[in-house]
Design a protein around this motif. Sequence first.
Motif: not given
Length: 145
Positions: A96-106
């Motif tokens: 979940i935190s990995f996906v969250n890090a990808l979302i935070h790259s927007r």
Amino acid sequence: MIPVEASIPIYKPSLRSIPLHFSAACFIGALFTDIAYWQTAEMTWANFSAWLLAAGLVTGGVALLAGLVDLALGRFRFAGLASALYVLGGIAIFAISFVNALIHSRDAWTSVVPFGLALSIVAFVLIVVVSICGSITERRIARGY
């Protein structure tokens, strides 16, 4: 007379403990900075969140390697449902935190609100559940069963 050494089991602390707790602290800090960004729209908070997620993922990876060493050395045993939830919950938090890090790259607002903030909340709830399961598991290992 029984020697003192024979009557007291020796508990060896886990190697995964420190990086795992540091990782959890980074993910919880990311939740706080996500809330700050949601309330202020100050881009610095979104940057802090991204850095905290990255640091949490790196130390989570170190904790995973240390957990494998703990398993190989016998410092961690699967002892029932609590230990299974502990391991599976830890993997879920990392994913979940990995996906969250990808979302935070927007860019800008969509980097945090609504999905980044929601994933941070889900990760926080999982951290609480995994912490409880981890304390049950560690207690069982320390007692020898």
